[in-house]
Design a protein around this motif. Structure first.
Motif, PDB file in Angstrom:
ATOM      1  N   LEU A 171     -69.234  31.556   9.776  1.00 53.01           N
ATOM      2  CA  LEU A 171     -68.689  31.433   8.416  1.00 53.01           C
ATOM      3  C   LEU A 171     -68.810  32.786   7.727  1.00 53.01           C
ATOM      4  O   LEU A 171     -69.546  33.658   8.191  1.00 53.01           O
ATOM      5  N   ALA A 172     -68.119  32.926   6.595  1.00 53.84           N
ATOM      6  CA  ALA A 172     -68.354  34.115   5.773  1.00 53.84           C
ATOM      7  C   ALA A 172     -69.843  34.133   5.427  1.00 53.84           C
ATOM      8  O   ALA A 172     -70.431  33.065   5.211  1.00 53.84           O
ATOM      9  N   PRO A 173     -70.465  35.346   5.418  1.00 56.52           N
ATOM     10  CA  PRO A 173     -71.931  35.401   5.261  1.00 56.52           C
ATOM     11  C   PRO A 173     -72.478  34.611   4.066  1.00 56.52           C
ATOM     12  O   PRO A 173     -73.473  33.878   4.215  1.00 56.52           O
ATOM     13  N   ASP A 174     -71.848  34.721   2.881  1.00 57.02           N
ATOM     14  CA  ASP A 174     -72.375  34.006   1.714  1.00 57.02           C
ATOM     15  C   ASP A 174     -72.323  32.502   1.917  1.00 57.02           C
ATOM     16  O   ASP A 174     -73.259  31.777   1.586  1.00 57.02           O
ATOM     17  N   HIS A 175     -71.217  32.041   2.465  1.00 58.05           N
ATOM     18  CA  HIS A 175     -71.056  30.611   2.741  1.00 58.05           C
ATOM     19  C   HIS A 175     -72.100  30.152   3.760  1.00 58.05           C
ATOM     20  O   HIS A 175     -72.736  29.100   3.609  1.00 58.05           O
ATOM     21  N   GLY A 176     -72.325  30.991   4.791  1.00 58.78           N
ATOM     22  CA  GLY A 176     -73.300  30.657   5.825  1.00 58.78           C
ATOM     23  C   GLY A 176     -74.720  30.581   5.274  1.00 58.78           C
ATOM     24  O   GLY A 176     -75.516  29.718   5.674  1.00 58.78           O
ATOM     25  N   SER A 177     -75.041  31.476   4.335  1.00 59.79           N
ATOM     26  CA  SER A 177     -76.379  31.459   3.732  1.00 59.79           C
ATOM     27  C   SER A 177     -76.559  30.233   2.847  1.00 59.79           C
ATOM     28  O   SER A 177     -77.604  29.575   2.872  1.00 59.79           O
ATOM     29  N   GLU A 178     -75.522  29.949   2.077  1.00 61.71           N
ATOM     30  CA  GLU A 178     -75.577  28.757   1.216  1.00 61.71           C
ATOM     31  C   GLU A 178     -75.724  27.495   2.044  1.00 61.71           C
ATOM     32  O   GLU A 178     -76.470  26.583   1.690  1.00 61.71           O
TER      33      GLU A 178
ATOM     34  N   ARG B  33     -78.689  22.924   4.270  1.00 59.63           N
ATOM     35  CA  ARG B  33     -79.141  22.160   5.433  1.00 59.63           C
ATOM     36  C   ARG B  33     -80.669  22.085   5.488  1.00 59.63           C
ATOM     37  O   ARG B  33     -81.222  21.180   6.087  1.00 59.63           O
ATOM     38  N   MET B  34     -81.361  23.006   4.853  1.00 60.86           N
ATOM     39  CA  MET B  34     -82.819  22.888   4.785  1.00 60.86           C
ATOM     40  C   MET B  34     -83.230  21.852   3.738  1.00 60.86           C
ATOM     41  O   MET B  34     -84.172  21.100   3.934  1.00 60.86           O
ATOM     42  N   VAL B  35     -82.502  21.793   2.629  1.00 63.93           N
ATOM     43  CA  VAL B  35     -82.874  20.875   1.542  1.00 63.93           C
ATOM     44  C   VAL B  35     -82.265  19.487   1.741  1.00 63.93           C
ATOM     45  O   VAL B  35     -82.876  18.467   1.420  1.00 63.93           O
ATOM     46  N   GLY B  36     -81.024  19.429   2.275  1.00 64.28           N
ATOM     47  CA  GLY B  36     -80.313  18.142   2.349  1.00 64.28           C
ATOM     48  C   GLY B  36     -79.304  17.999   1.227  1.00 64.28           C
ATOM     49  O   GLY B  36     -78.524  17.044   1.181  1.00 64.28           O
TER      50      GLY B  36
ATOM     51  N   SER C  22     -83.836  26.129  17.798  1.00 60.48           N
ATOM     52  CA  SER C  22     -84.945  26.058  16.859  1.00 60.48           C
ATOM     53  C   SER C  22     -84.968  27.310  15.984  1.00 60.48           C
ATOM     54  O   SER C  22     -84.792  28.421  16.482  1.00 60.48           O
ATOM     55  N   LEU C  23     -85.149  27.118  14.712  1.00 68.92           N
ATOM     56  CA  LEU C  23     -85.226  28.250  13.775  1.00 68.92           C
ATOM     57  C   LEU C  23     -86.666  28.388  13.281  1.00 68.92           C
ATOM     58  O   LEU C  23     -87.201  27.475  12.640  1.00 68.92           O
ATOM     59  N   PRO C  24     -87.322  29.529  13.584  1.00 73.61           N
ATOM     60  CA  PRO C  24     -88.688  29.737  13.069  1.00 73.61           C
ATOM     61  C   PRO C  24     -88.650  29.871  11.542  1.00 73.61           C
ATOM     62  O   PRO C  24     -87.744  30.507  11.001  1.00 73.61           O
ATOM     63  N   LEU C  25     -89.630  29.267  10.884  1.00 72.57           N
ATOM     64  CA  LEU C  25     -89.634  29.223   9.416  1.00 72.57           C
ATOM     65  C   LEU C  25     -90.883  29.875   8.851  1.00 72.57           C
ATOM     66  O   LEU C  25     -91.988  29.415   9.114  1.00 72.57           O
TER      67      LEU C  25
ATOM     68  N   THR D 238     -84.151  35.863   0.533  1.00 66.61           N
ATOM     69  CA  THR D 238     -83.945  36.880   1.568  1.00 66.61           C
ATOM     70  C   THR D 238     -83.751  36.226   2.931  1.00 66.61           C
ATOM     71  O   THR D 238     -82.899  36.634   3.719  1.00 66.61           O
ATOM     72  N   PHE D 239     -84.538  35.200   3.198  1.00 69.20           N
ATOM     73  CA  PHE D 239     -84.409  34.493   4.475  1.00 69.20           C
ATOM     74  C   PHE D 239     -83.007  33.888   4.622  1.00 69.20           C
ATOM     75  O   PHE D 239     -82.385  33.990   5.683  1.00 69.20           O
ATOM     76  N   LEU D 240     -82.504  33.293   3.549  1.00 72.34           N
ATOM     77  CA  LEU D 240     -81.155  32.716   3.606  1.00 72.34           C
ATOM     78  C   LEU D 240     -80.133  33.813   3.892  1.00 72.34           C
ATOM     79  O   LEU D 240     -79.216  33.637   4.699  1.00 72.34           O
TER      80      LEU D 240
END
Ligand code: HEM
Length: 508
Positions: free
Chosen positions: A297-304, A309-312, A479-482, A287-289
């Protein structure tokens, strides 16, 4: 050195080779206080069942041959019945058995519960790790790992082991404290195919093929010099002593790496296992993604891309250092390319164009970033190399797939996550350091133009909120709150003794 060369018949199989598994049961036990001598006598009957490293390598060859033979005849390979057994002990267990030598690892001797505040687990005192399950709060003496290609094989093997110690009978010498079952997740490669390909010796490290939060895991492992004779491009080779006690490279780089660690002779060829019972809030993560796609970007691409970018790495396993904007599944699946990166492109050191400084894989193995640190900015003395910080990860997933209801509501109903299991010769240099000094330290990686923030997957801040920078490549100090998606519910530090140590020091 005067030591005999490392003999893979002496080392338990999970450490250097990885027990073959589609499923694995972790059987945590307490030794009966009034039957300690009997337990140690019965332990001698378990030793022949213990899978050695040499045996696992043998299994891998058999599976590979089975596969080649089947291909020759144009039939699907049959599923070979295979199991693996290892046993490990906590400090509590050693003490109960009367094995009182100081093994030379402070974190192990303290135990994980006392270490929980250091690791950043919520709760301030050792008596107060509110998320921990009772078995780990009370402490366990040891654990038996049983793996196999099917639940029925594991059940059979475990029953055989329980008979040795009369588990469940009034005169049992060990009692079950907790039993956790992990399963390799059903993936694209189903059933036979998957298990067989998991164990192909062409892969210099057998993959567990875990998908954590949907991401391919178990790609990057160190190769052990003299043991893993072929390496994949980009795979780091480390001295055996990084994993195995008493061997070359068994140093304490947090203290003085030039002073050998004093170990009792029975510790030779053993290893420390850091086990963590990590629950993952997968629907919440998804849900956060969805809600925070990388803009533009297109929303799905942006979420992916946010997830990557969080995992590497992208879910496919493709490293974002090599594929910064778009997933590349062929790259993710190719062992000759998927680990061949070092965060050393010209734009890598000072920008997060390709990979955020806080991405999980970059925090836990900073590769070229770490070597670039000047000695002054380095918190501890010792050689400027990550090699003594490498751990061998042998985890497996637990819990069911996300249900439609959970997916709809974005709320976890069924417990699931990662049975994190990592081997190293020194817990304070390995797991504990990665968690405390890297993942939980917002200032790490040092020497960057911005403070990177927390490892978004595992970073913990017992004192407050978490955030990271660099998820948006076009606004790198934003900064993105997590929220928190990984909840540790316990674990323990264990010692995995060599076969000779089990025979001469542990069993009577
Ligand atoms: C790599 C997920 C916990 C240390 C990875 C990868 C994924 C992942 C997807 C990339 C695959 C690979 O490079 O092999 C997770 C999840 C966790 C978790 C979902 C929690 C539920 C931990 C913990 C540690 C850790 C607790 C250690 C403190 C590492 C290391 C790597 C890695 C060292 C390899 C980095 C590299 O060499 O590039 N993890 N992990 N992970 N993780 Fe984790």
């Amino acid at each position: 050195s005067t030591l005999p060369p490392l003999d893979l018949n002496n080392v338990q199989g999970d450490i250097l080779a990885g027990l073959p598994k589609k499923t694995q049961t972790y059987f945590f036990f307490l030794i009966d206080k009034s039957r300690i001598q009997e337990f140690r006598t019965q332990l001698a009957n378990l030793i022949p069942l213990i899978t050695t490293t040499a045996q696992v390598f043998g299994h891998q060859e058999a599976i590979s041959k089975n596969k080649t033979d089947a291909a020759k005849h144009g039939v699907p390979p049959s599923l070979l019945k295979i199991s693996g057994v290892n046993i490990v002990f906590s400090q509590k267990g050693l003490t109960k058995m009367g094995i009182n030598d100081n093994i030379g690892d402070a974190a192990f001797s303290k135990g994980m519960l006392e270490d929980a505040p250091t690791l950043g687990d919520p709760g301030t005192a050792t008596s107060d790790s509110p998320d921990w399950v009772p078995a780990f709060k009370q402490g366990v003496d040891g654990m038996i790992l049983v793996s196999g290609e099917s639940h029925s094989t594991v059940a059979e093997k475990l029953a055989e082991i329980e008979r040795i110690f009369f588990v469940g009978a009034p005169f049992a010498t060990i009692h079950e404290a907790l039993r956790i079952v992990g399963d390799v997740r059903p993936g694209k490669e189903k059933g036979h195919e998957q298990f067989v390909s998991l164990l192909s010796p062409q892969e210099s490290q057998p993959l567990t093929s875990d998908h954590s939060f949907g991401f391919l895991d178990g790609i990057s492992q160190p190769a052990i010099k003299g043991v893993n004779l072929t390496t994949n491009p980009g795979q780091e080779s480390v001295n055996p002593g990084v994993t195995i006690l008493g061997r070359e490279g068994d140093l304490n780089i947090n203290a003085n790496p030039n002073v050998p660690i004093h170990r009792p002779s029975w510790a030779l060829d053993g290893s420390f296992l850091a086990f963590r019972y990590l629950f993952q809030l997968v629907p919440e993560f998804d849900t956060f993604l969805k809600r925070n796609p990388v803009p533009g970007l297109a929303p799905d691409h942006g979420s992916e891309l946010l997830g990557a970018r969080m995992v590497g790495r992208w879910m496919s396993g493709a490293p974002i250092d090599l594929a910064p904007t778009q997933d590349n599944p062929a790259l993710g699946a190719d062992p000759s390319r998927n680990n061949n990166f070092r965060y050393d492109f010209p734009d890598d050191a000072q920008t997060q164009d390709r990979c955020p400084f806080a991405a999980h894989t970059r925090k836990t193995n900073p590769r070229a970033d770490f070597e670039a640190l000047t000695p002054e900015s380095k918190p501890v003395p010792g050689p400027l190399s990550t090699s003594n910080r490498r751990i061998i990860r042998r985890g497996i997933q637990f819990g069911p797939e996300v249900s439609p209801e959970e997916a709809r509501s974005g709320k976890t109903i069924h417990g699931r996550g990662l049975l994190f299991a990592a081997y190293q010769s020194n817990i304070e240099n390995g797991f504990q350091f990665l968690q405390q000094s890297w993942a939980n330290n917002p200032a790490f990686i040092f020497g960057k133009p911005v403070s990177p923030g927390f490892d978004p997957i595992i970073g913990q801040n017992a004192a407050g909120a978490r955030s990271m920078v660099g998820t948006n490549p076009t606004s790198q100090s934003t900064s993105l709150p997590l929220p928190t998606w990984v909840v540790p519910k316990g674990g323990e530090y264990f010692f995995s003794p060599s076969i000779p140590a089990l025979k001469t020091t542990f069993a009577l």
